[in-house]
Design a protein around this motif. Structure first.
Motif, PDB file in Angstrom:
ATOM      1  N   MET A 104       0.991  -1.145   0.044  1.00 29.89           N
ATOM      2  CA  MET A 104       0.150   0.142  -0.057  1.00 29.89           C
ATOM      3  C   MET A 104       0.871   1.318  -0.093  1.00 29.89           C
ATOM      4  O   MET A 104       0.593   2.244  -0.600  1.00 29.89           O
ATOM      5  N   ALA A 105       1.790   1.178   0.682  1.00 26.93           N
ATOM      6  CA  ALA A 105       3.009   2.371   0.773  1.00 26.93           C
ATOM      7  C   ALA A 105       3.498   2.588  -0.624  1.00 26.93           C
ATOM      8  O   ALA A 105       3.539   3.937  -1.067  1.00 26.93           O
ATOM      9  N   GLU A 106       3.643   1.691  -1.459  1.00 24.49           N
ATOM     10  CA  GLU A 106       3.988   1.727  -2.721  1.00 24.49           C
ATOM     11  C   GLU A 106       3.018   2.383  -3.773  1.00 24.49           C
ATOM     12  O   GLU A 106       3.358   3.312  -4.275  1.00 24.49           O
ATOM     13  N   SER A 121       1.836   0.572  -8.542  1.00 25.11           N
ATOM     14  CA  SER A 121       1.195  -0.642  -8.720  1.00 25.11           C
ATOM     15  C   SER A 121       1.751  -1.719  -9.747  1.00 25.11           C
ATOM     16  O   SER A 121       2.094  -2.880  -9.571  1.00 25.11           O
ATOM     17  N   MET A 122       2.309  -1.333 -11.059  1.00 21.83           N
ATOM     18  CA  MET A 122       2.757  -2.258 -12.051  1.00 21.83           C
ATOM     19  C   MET A 122       4.313  -2.554 -11.797  1.00 21.83           C
ATOM     20  O   MET A 122       4.740  -3.219 -12.865  1.00 21.83           O
ATOM     21  N   HIS A 123       4.909  -2.225 -10.746  1.00 23.06           N
ATOM     22  CA  HIS A 123       6.140  -2.527 -10.636  1.00 23.06           C
ATOM     23  C   HIS A 123       6.695  -3.078  -9.215  1.00 23.06           C
ATOM     24  O   HIS A 123       7.670  -3.263  -8.849  1.00 23.06           O
ATOM     25  N   ILE A 124       5.610  -3.633  -8.487  1.00 22.14           N
ATOM     26  CA  ILE A 124       5.866  -4.103  -7.259  1.00 22.14           C
ATOM     27  C   ILE A 124       6.702  -5.562  -7.404  1.00 22.14           C
ATOM     28  O   ILE A 124       6.110  -6.254  -8.271  1.00 22.14           O
ATOM     29  N   ALA A 125       7.750  -5.383  -6.599  1.00 23.02           N
ATOM     30  CA  ALA A 125       8.679  -6.794  -6.490  1.00 23.02           C
ATOM     31  C   ALA A 125       9.132  -7.192  -5.025  1.00 23.02           C
ATOM     32  O   ALA A 125       9.138  -6.005  -4.261  1.00 23.02           O
ATOM     33  N   ASP A 126       8.856  -8.377  -4.828  1.00 24.80           N
ATOM     34  CA  ASP A 126       9.003  -8.860  -3.244  1.00 24.80           C
ATOM     35  C   ASP A 126       9.994  -9.989  -3.523  1.00 24.80           C
ATOM     36  O   ASP A 126       9.565 -10.990  -3.108  1.00 24.80           O
TER      37      ASP A 126
END
Ligand SMILES: Cc1ncc(C[n+]2csc(CCOP(=O)(O)OP(=O)(O)O)c2C)c(N)n1
Length: 348
Positions: A104-106, A121-126
Protein backbone atom coordinates in the motif's frame (compact mmCIF):
# COMPACT_ATOMS: atom_id res chain seq x y z
CA UNK A 1 -24.34 -30.48 -0.29
CA UNK A 2 -23.40 -29.93 -3.97
CA UNK A 3 -23.11 -26.40 -5.31
CA UNK A 4 -26.13 -25.19 -7.25
CA UNK A 5 -24.87 -23.28 -10.27
CA UNK A 6 -27.60 -22.50 -12.85
CA UNK A 7 -27.41 -24.44 -16.12
CA UNK A 8 -27.25 -21.26 -18.21
CA UNK A 9 -23.89 -20.44 -16.61
CA UNK A 10 -22.55 -23.97 -16.83
CA UNK A 11 -23.31 -24.00 -20.57
CA UNK A 12 -21.17 -20.89 -20.97
CA UNK A 13 -18.42 -22.07 -18.63
CA UNK A 14 -17.79 -25.75 -19.36
CA UNK A 15 -14.66 -26.06 -17.22
CA UNK A 16 -16.63 -25.33 -14.03
CA UNK A 17 -15.59 -27.80 -11.33
CA UNK A 18 -17.35 -28.06 -7.94
CA UNK A 19 -15.16 -27.24 -4.96
CA UNK A 20 -13.59 -30.24 -3.28
CA UNK A 21 -10.35 -29.87 -1.38
CA UNK A 22 -7.63 -32.40 -2.17
CA UNK A 23 -6.69 -34.75 0.66
CA UNK A 24 -3.30 -33.09 1.28
CA UNK A 25 -4.84 -29.71 2.14
CA UNK A 26 -5.52 -29.59 5.88
CA UNK A 27 -8.34 -27.46 7.31
CA UNK A 28 -5.67 -25.02 8.45
CA UNK A 29 -4.29 -24.63 4.92
CA UNK A 30 -7.77 -24.25 3.43
CA UNK A 31 -8.53 -21.48 5.91
CA UNK A 32 -5.23 -19.82 5.10
CA UNK A 33 -6.18 -19.89 1.41
CA UNK A 34 -9.55 -18.37 2.25
CA UNK A 35 -7.79 -15.67 4.29
CA UNK A 36 -5.52 -14.75 1.38
CA UNK A 37 -8.42 -14.68 -1.08
CA UNK A 38 -10.16 -12.20 1.22
CA UNK A 39 -7.06 -10.13 1.73
CA UNK A 40 -6.60 -9.77 -2.04
CA UNK A 41 -10.28 -8.91 -2.54
CA UNK A 42 -10.20 -6.32 0.21
CA UNK A 43 -6.89 -4.85 -1.02
CA UNK A 44 -8.09 -4.37 -4.59
CA UNK A 45 -11.54 -3.16 -3.55
CA UNK A 46 -9.89 -0.50 -1.39
CA UNK A 47 -7.40 0.39 -4.12
CA UNK A 48 -10.27 1.10 -6.49
CA UNK A 49 -11.86 3.48 -3.93
CA UNK A 50 -8.51 5.17 -3.29
CA UNK A 51 -7.85 5.59 -7.00
CA UNK A 52 -11.29 7.12 -7.51
CA UNK A 53 -10.57 9.50 -4.62
CA UNK A 54 -7.26 10.49 -6.25
CA UNK A 55 -5.36 9.27 -3.21
CA UNK A 56 -2.89 6.97 -4.99
CA UNK A 57 -0.60 7.39 -7.97
CA UNK A 58 -0.50 5.60 -11.32
CA UNK A 59 -2.94 3.15 -12.75
CA UNK A 60 -4.31 0.04 -11.05
CA UNK A 61 -5.87 -3.16 -12.37
CA UNK A 62 -8.10 -5.15 -10.00
CA UNK A 63 -7.59 -8.87 -9.45
CA UNK A 64 -11.18 -9.16 -8.15
CA UNK A 65 -12.68 -12.54 -9.14
CA UNK A 66 -9.29 -14.03 -10.07
CA UNK A 67 -8.07 -14.57 -6.49
CA UNK A 68 -8.42 -18.36 -6.64
CA UNK A 69 -5.74 -18.54 -9.33
CA UNK A 70 -2.97 -16.75 -7.42
CA UNK A 71 -3.85 -18.34 -4.09
CA UNK A 72 -4.28 -21.87 -5.47
CA UNK A 73 -1.02 -21.61 -7.42
CA UNK A 74 1.13 -20.13 -4.66
CA UNK A 75 -0.18 -22.64 -2.13
CA UNK A 76 1.26 -25.36 -4.38
CA UNK A 77 4.71 -23.73 -4.55
CA UNK A 78 7.57 -23.78 -2.08
CA UNK A 79 8.33 -20.50 -0.31
CA UNK A 80 11.66 -20.29 -2.16
CA UNK A 81 10.09 -20.81 -5.60
CA UNK A 82 9.82 -17.74 -7.83
CA UNK A 83 6.90 -16.13 -9.60
CA UNK A 84 6.65 -13.49 -12.27
CA UNK A 85 3.59 -11.31 -12.59
CA UNK A 86 1.71 -8.88 -14.81
CA UNK A 87 0.11 -5.44 -14.73
CA UNK A 88 -2.64 -7.10 -12.61
CA UNK A 89 -0.20 -8.21 -9.95
CA UNK A 90 -1.53 -7.37 -6.47
CA UNK A 91 -3.11 -10.82 -6.10
CA UNK A 92 0.07 -12.66 -7.10
CA UNK A 93 2.13 -10.55 -4.70
CA UNK A 94 -0.17 -11.09 -1.71
CA UNK A 95 -0.54 -14.80 -2.46
CA UNK A 96 3.28 -15.19 -2.46
CA UNK A 97 3.40 -13.73 1.02
CA UNK A 98 4.09 -10.01 0.60
CA UNK A 99 3.40 -7.43 3.29
CA UNK A 100 0.26 -5.45 2.45
CA UNK A 101 1.55 -2.41 4.35
CA UNK A 102 4.59 -2.16 2.07
CA UNK A 103 2.40 -2.75 -0.99
CA UNK A 104 0.00 0.00 0.00
CA UNK A 105 2.89 2.35 0.79
CA UNK A 106 4.16 1.73 -2.75
CA UNK A 107 0.80 2.71 -4.23
CA UNK A 108 0.85 5.88 -2.15
CA UNK A 109 4.30 6.66 -3.61
CA UNK A 110 5.95 6.40 -0.19
CA UNK A 111 9.59 5.63 0.54
CA UNK A 112 8.63 2.69 2.80
CA UNK A 113 6.99 0.91 -0.15
CA UNK A 114 8.43 -2.13 -1.92
CA UNK A 115 10.05 0.01 -4.62
CA UNK A 116 10.69 2.99 -2.33
CA UNK A 117 7.64 4.69 -3.79
CA UNK A 118 9.15 4.91 -7.26
CA UNK A 119 7.44 1.95 -8.93
CA UNK A 120 3.74 1.94 -8.10
CA UNK A 121 1.17 -0.77 -8.74
CA UNK A 122 2.69 -2.22 -11.91
CA UNK A 123 6.24 -2.60 -10.60
CA UNK A 124 5.89 -4.11 -7.16
CA UNK A 125 8.57 -6.71 -6.53
CA UNK A 126 9.21 -8.68 -3.34
CA UNK A 127 12.31 -10.70 -4.10
CA UNK A 128 12.56 -11.99 -0.53
CA UNK A 129 9.34 -13.95 -1.10
CA UNK A 130 10.28 -14.95 -4.65
CA UNK A 131 7.99 -12.41 -6.31
CA UNK A 132 10.30 -11.17 -9.07
CA UNK A 133 8.12 -8.30 -10.15
CA UNK A 134 4.96 -6.99 -11.72
CA UNK A 135 5.34 -5.46 -15.17
CA UNK A 136 3.37 -3.14 -17.39
CA UNK A 137 4.71 -4.78 -20.54
CA UNK A 138 2.38 -7.58 -21.56
CA UNK A 139 4.27 -10.88 -21.95
CA UNK A 140 7.48 -9.65 -20.37
CA UNK A 141 7.25 -11.94 -17.35
CA UNK A 142 7.80 -14.95 -19.62
CA UNK A 143 11.54 -14.61 -20.29
CA UNK A 144 12.10 -13.53 -16.69
CA UNK A 145 10.54 -16.78 -15.46
CA UNK A 146 12.58 -18.79 -17.95
CA UNK A 147 15.72 -17.02 -16.70
CA UNK A 148 14.82 -17.81 -13.08
CA UNK A 149 14.25 -21.44 -14.07
CA UNK A 150 17.62 -21.49 -15.84
CA UNK A 151 19.28 -20.17 -12.70
CA UNK A 152 17.58 -22.89 -10.63
CA UNK A 153 18.76 -25.47 -13.15
CA UNK A 154 22.37 -24.25 -13.11
CA UNK A 155 22.49 -23.88 -9.35
CA UNK A 156 20.63 -27.17 -8.79
CA UNK A 157 18.68 -25.63 -5.93
CA UNK A 158 15.42 -27.42 -6.74
CA UNK A 159 13.48 -24.21 -7.26
CA UNK A 160 10.65 -23.79 -9.73
CA UNK A 161 9.62 -20.56 -11.48
CA UNK A 162 5.97 -19.87 -12.27
CA UNK A 163 4.87 -17.24 -14.77
CA UNK A 164 1.39 -15.77 -14.33
CA UNK A 165 0.17 -14.08 -17.49
CA UNK A 166 -3.05 -13.17 -19.28
CA UNK A 167 -4.59 -14.53 -22.46
CA UNK A 168 -3.52 -11.26 -24.12
CA UNK A 169 0.09 -12.18 -23.41
CA UNK A 170 -0.17 -15.43 -25.34
CA UNK A 171 0.01 -13.69 -28.72
CA UNK A 172 3.24 -11.90 -27.94
CA UNK A 173 6.25 -13.29 -29.81
CA UNK A 174 8.20 -13.59 -26.58
CA UNK A 175 5.53 -15.97 -25.23
CA UNK A 176 6.31 -18.53 -27.93
CA UNK A 177 10.06 -18.03 -27.74
CA UNK A 178 10.05 -18.47 -23.97
CA UNK A 179 7.97 -21.64 -23.93
CA UNK A 180 9.91 -23.14 -26.79
CA UNK A 181 13.26 -22.51 -25.12
CA UNK A 182 12.05 -23.76 -21.73
CA UNK A 183 10.70 -26.92 -23.36
CA UNK A 184 13.81 -27.54 -25.46
CA UNK A 185 16.05 -27.05 -22.44
CA UNK A 186 13.73 -28.90 -20.07
CA UNK A 187 13.67 -26.05 -17.56
CA UNK A 188 11.75 -26.13 -14.24
CA UNK A 189 9.07 -23.60 -15.09
CA UNK A 190 5.27 -23.48 -14.99
CA UNK A 191 3.44 -21.20 -17.43
CA UNK A 192 0.06 -20.22 -16.03
CA UNK A 193 -2.35 -18.44 -18.36
CA UNK A 194 -5.07 -16.51 -16.56
CA UNK A 195 -7.56 -16.74 -19.38
CA UNK A 196 -10.15 -14.16 -18.38
CA UNK A 197 -11.18 -14.08 -22.06
CA UNK A 198 -10.44 -10.38 -22.53
CA UNK A 199 -7.43 -8.21 -23.28
CA UNK A 200 -8.69 -4.71 -22.42
CA UNK A 201 -11.71 -4.68 -24.80
CA UNK A 202 -10.66 -7.50 -27.13
CA UNK A 203 -12.26 -10.90 -26.70
CA UNK A 204 -9.84 -13.78 -27.05
CA UNK A 205 -11.83 -15.25 -29.96
CA UNK A 206 -11.10 -12.16 -32.06
CA UNK A 207 -7.35 -12.70 -31.89
CA UNK A 208 -7.00 -16.48 -31.46
CA UNK A 209 -8.97 -18.97 -33.52
CA UNK A 210 -8.30 -21.64 -30.87
CA UNK A 211 -9.52 -20.16 -27.57
CA UNK A 212 -8.69 -23.23 -25.45
CA UNK A 213 -5.18 -21.89 -25.02
CA UNK A 214 -3.73 -24.89 -23.14
CA UNK A 215 -3.95 -26.85 -26.41
CA UNK A 216 -0.98 -24.87 -27.69
CA UNK A 217 1.21 -26.99 -25.38
CA UNK A 218 1.15 -29.75 -28.00
CA UNK A 219 3.20 -27.54 -30.30
CA UNK A 220 6.00 -27.38 -27.75
CA UNK A 221 5.89 -31.04 -26.72
CA UNK A 222 4.85 -30.25 -23.14
CA UNK A 223 1.70 -31.09 -21.15
CA UNK A 224 -1.18 -28.59 -21.25
CA UNK A 225 -4.13 -28.56 -18.90
CA UNK A 226 -7.21 -26.37 -18.50
CA UNK A 227 -8.79 -25.81 -15.09
CA UNK A 228 -11.62 -23.86 -13.49
CA UNK A 229 -9.77 -20.70 -12.42
CA UNK A 230 -12.55 -19.67 -10.05
CA UNK A 231 -11.75 -22.80 -8.03
CA UNK A 232 -8.63 -22.55 -5.82
CA UNK A 233 -8.41 -26.32 -5.39
CA UNK A 234 -8.31 -27.18 -9.11
CA UNK A 235 -5.60 -24.58 -9.62
CA UNK A 236 -3.69 -25.93 -6.62
CA UNK A 237 -3.78 -29.48 -7.95
CA UNK A 238 -2.68 -28.49 -11.45
CA UNK A 239 0.23 -26.39 -10.17
CA UNK A 240 1.25 -29.01 -7.64
CA UNK A 241 1.52 -31.60 -10.39
CA UNK A 242 3.32 -29.19 -12.73
CA UNK A 243 5.80 -28.14 -10.01
CA UNK A 244 6.47 -31.79 -9.21
CA UNK A 245 7.22 -32.49 -12.86
CA UNK A 246 9.45 -29.43 -13.07
CA UNK A 247 11.37 -30.32 -9.91
CA UNK A 248 11.69 -33.90 -11.09
CA UNK A 249 13.53 -32.80 -14.25
CA UNK A 250 10.56 -33.26 -16.60
CA UNK A 251 10.42 -29.66 -17.76
CA UNK A 252 7.63 -27.11 -18.20
CA UNK A 253 3.84 -27.38 -18.14
CA UNK A 254 1.28 -25.00 -19.61
CA UNK A 255 -1.76 -24.42 -17.41
CA UNK A 256 -4.80 -22.46 -18.55
CA UNK A 257 -6.89 -21.25 -15.61
CA UNK A 258 -10.16 -20.19 -17.20
CA UNK A 259 -12.28 -17.41 -15.67
CA UNK A 260 -14.22 -14.45 -16.94
CA UNK A 261 -12.99 -10.96 -16.07
CA UNK A 262 -15.72 -9.74 -13.74
CA UNK A 263 -14.73 -6.06 -13.50
CA UNK A 264 -13.29 -3.55 -15.93
CA UNK A 265 -9.78 -3.73 -17.36
CA UNK A 266 -8.55 -1.05 -14.99
CA UNK A 267 -10.20 0.51 -11.97
CA UNK A 268 -12.07 3.25 -13.85
CA UNK A 269 -13.01 1.30 -17.01
CA UNK A 270 -16.72 1.81 -17.78
CA UNK A 271 -16.74 -1.31 -20.04
CA UNK A 272 -18.63 0.30 -22.91
CA UNK A 273 -17.52 -2.63 -25.08
CA UNK A 274 -19.46 -5.42 -23.40
CA UNK A 275 -22.91 -6.33 -22.18
CA UNK A 276 -22.66 -6.19 -18.39
CA UNK A 277 -25.94 -8.11 -18.01
CA UNK A 278 -24.17 -11.12 -19.55
CA UNK A 279 -21.37 -10.82 -16.99
CA UNK A 280 -23.67 -10.60 -13.96
CA UNK A 281 -24.46 -14.37 -13.67
CA UNK A 282 -20.73 -15.16 -13.54
CA UNK A 283 -20.50 -13.54 -10.11
CA UNK A 284 -22.04 -16.80 -8.87
CA UNK A 285 -18.78 -18.55 -9.82
CA UNK A 286 -16.35 -16.27 -8.05
CA UNK A 287 -14.43 -17.89 -5.20
CA UNK A 288 -15.56 -16.05 -2.07
CA UNK A 289 -19.18 -17.20 -1.63
CA UNK A 290 -18.34 -20.64 -3.03
CA UNK A 291 -15.45 -21.17 -0.67
CA UNK A 292 -17.29 -19.81 2.35
CA UNK A 293 -20.15 -22.26 1.70
CA UNK A 294 -17.70 -25.10 1.11
CA UNK A 295 -15.78 -24.50 4.34
CA UNK A 296 -18.98 -24.39 6.37
CA UNK A 297 -20.68 -27.35 4.72
CA UNK A 298 -17.58 -29.55 4.82
CA UNK A 299 -17.15 -28.77 8.52
CA UNK A 300 -13.68 -27.27 7.99
CA UNK A 301 -14.75 -24.15 9.85
CA UNK A 302 -17.73 -22.68 11.66
CA UNK A 303 -19.43 -19.37 10.90
CA UNK A 304 -17.55 -17.61 13.68
CA UNK A 305 -14.19 -18.60 12.17
CA UNK A 306 -15.02 -17.52 8.62
CA UNK A 307 -16.57 -14.27 9.87
CA UNK A 308 -13.39 -13.59 11.83
CA UNK A 309 -11.25 -14.17 8.72
CA UNK A 310 -13.36 -11.73 6.74
CA UNK A 311 -13.28 -9.09 9.49
CA UNK A 312 -9.53 -9.50 9.90
CA UNK A 313 -8.91 -8.94 6.18
CA UNK A 314 -10.88 -5.70 6.33
CA UNK A 315 -8.99 -4.55 9.43
CA UNK A 316 -5.60 -5.45 7.91
CA UNK A 317 -6.26 -3.44 4.77
CA UNK A 318 -7.69 -0.50 6.72
CA UNK A 319 -4.49 -0.51 8.77
CA UNK A 320 -2.38 -0.69 5.57
CA UNK A 321 -4.12 2.44 4.27
CA UNK A 322 -3.63 4.21 7.58
CA UNK A 323 0.04 3.18 7.69
CA UNK A 324 0.71 4.27 4.11
CA UNK A 325 -1.09 7.58 4.37
CA UNK A 326 -0.10 8.59 7.92
CA UNK A 327 3.12 6.86 8.99
CA UNK A 328 5.02 6.74 5.70
CA UNK A 329 7.03 9.51 4.07
CA UNK A 330 7.74 10.75 0.56
CA UNK A 331 11.01 9.55 -1.05
CA UNK A 332 13.76 12.11 -0.31
CA UNK A 333 14.78 14.04 -3.43
CA UNK A 334 18.40 12.87 -3.08
CA UNK A 335 17.20 9.25 -3.68
CA UNK A 336 15.90 10.15 -7.15
CA UNK A 337 18.71 8.36 -8.97
CA UNK A 338 19.03 5.44 -6.56
CA UNK A 339 17.86 1.91 -7.44
CA UNK A 340 18.12 2.39 -11.17
CA UNK A 341 20.72 -0.35 -11.68
CA UNK A 342 21.40 -3.55 -9.74
CA UNK A 343 24.52 -3.06 -7.69
CA UNK A 344 25.42 -6.48 -6.50
CA UNK A 345 26.21 -9.97 -7.45
CA UNK A 346 23.36 -11.81 -9.18
CA UNK A 347 23.97 -15.51 -8.52
CA UNK A 348 24.08 -16.70 -4.94
C1 LIG B 1 3.63 -5.15 -25.08
C2 LIG B 1 2.37 -4.45 -24.68
N1 LIG B 1 1.39 -4.25 -25.59
C3 LIG B 1 0.24 -3.62 -25.24
C4 LIG B 1 0.06 -3.17 -23.97
C5 LIG B 1 -1.22 -2.47 -23.57
N2 LIG B 1 -1.97 -3.40 -22.69
C6 LIG B 1 -1.96 -3.25 -21.36
S1 LIG B 1 -2.85 -4.45 -20.58
C7 LIG B 1 -3.29 -5.13 -22.06
C8 LIG B 1 -4.19 -6.32 -22.10
C9 LIG B 1 -3.61 -7.50 -21.47
O1 LIG B 1 -4.52 -8.55 -21.50
P1 LIG B 1 -4.19 -9.90 -20.78
O2 LIG B 1 -2.77 -10.27 -21.00
O3 LIG B 1 -5.21 -10.90 -21.20
O4 LIG B 1 -4.34 -9.56 -19.24
P2 LIG B 1 -5.64 -9.04 -18.45
O5 LIG B 1 -5.60 -7.55 -18.49
O6 LIG B 1 -6.83 -9.61 -19.12
O7 LIG B 1 -5.44 -9.56 -17.06
C10 LIG B 1 -2.73 -4.45 -23.12
C11 LIG B 1 -2.91 -4.81 -24.53
C12 LIG B 1 1.13 -3.36 -23.06
N3 LIG B 1 1.00 -2.95 -21.79
N4 LIG B 1 2.24 -4.03 -23.42
Amino acid sequence: MPERIPKEILDKFPCYTPLKAPADLSAERQLEMYRKIHLIREFDTKVRDLWMANAIYGLAHAYVGAEAIAVGACEALRPDDCITSTHRGHGHTIAKGADVNKMMAELFGKYQGYNRGKGGSMHIADVEHGMLGATGIVGSGMPLAVGAAMAADVLENGRVALCFHGDGGTNQGVWHESINMAAAWNLPVVFLIENNQLAIATEIGRVSRETDLHKRAVGYGIPGIQVDGFNPFTVYEAVKEAAKRARGGQGPTLIEARILRLLGHFVADDQWYRDLAAVEPFWQLEPIPRMRRYLLESGMADAEQVDAIEAQAKAEIAEAVRYASEDCTEPPIETLYEDLYAAGEILK
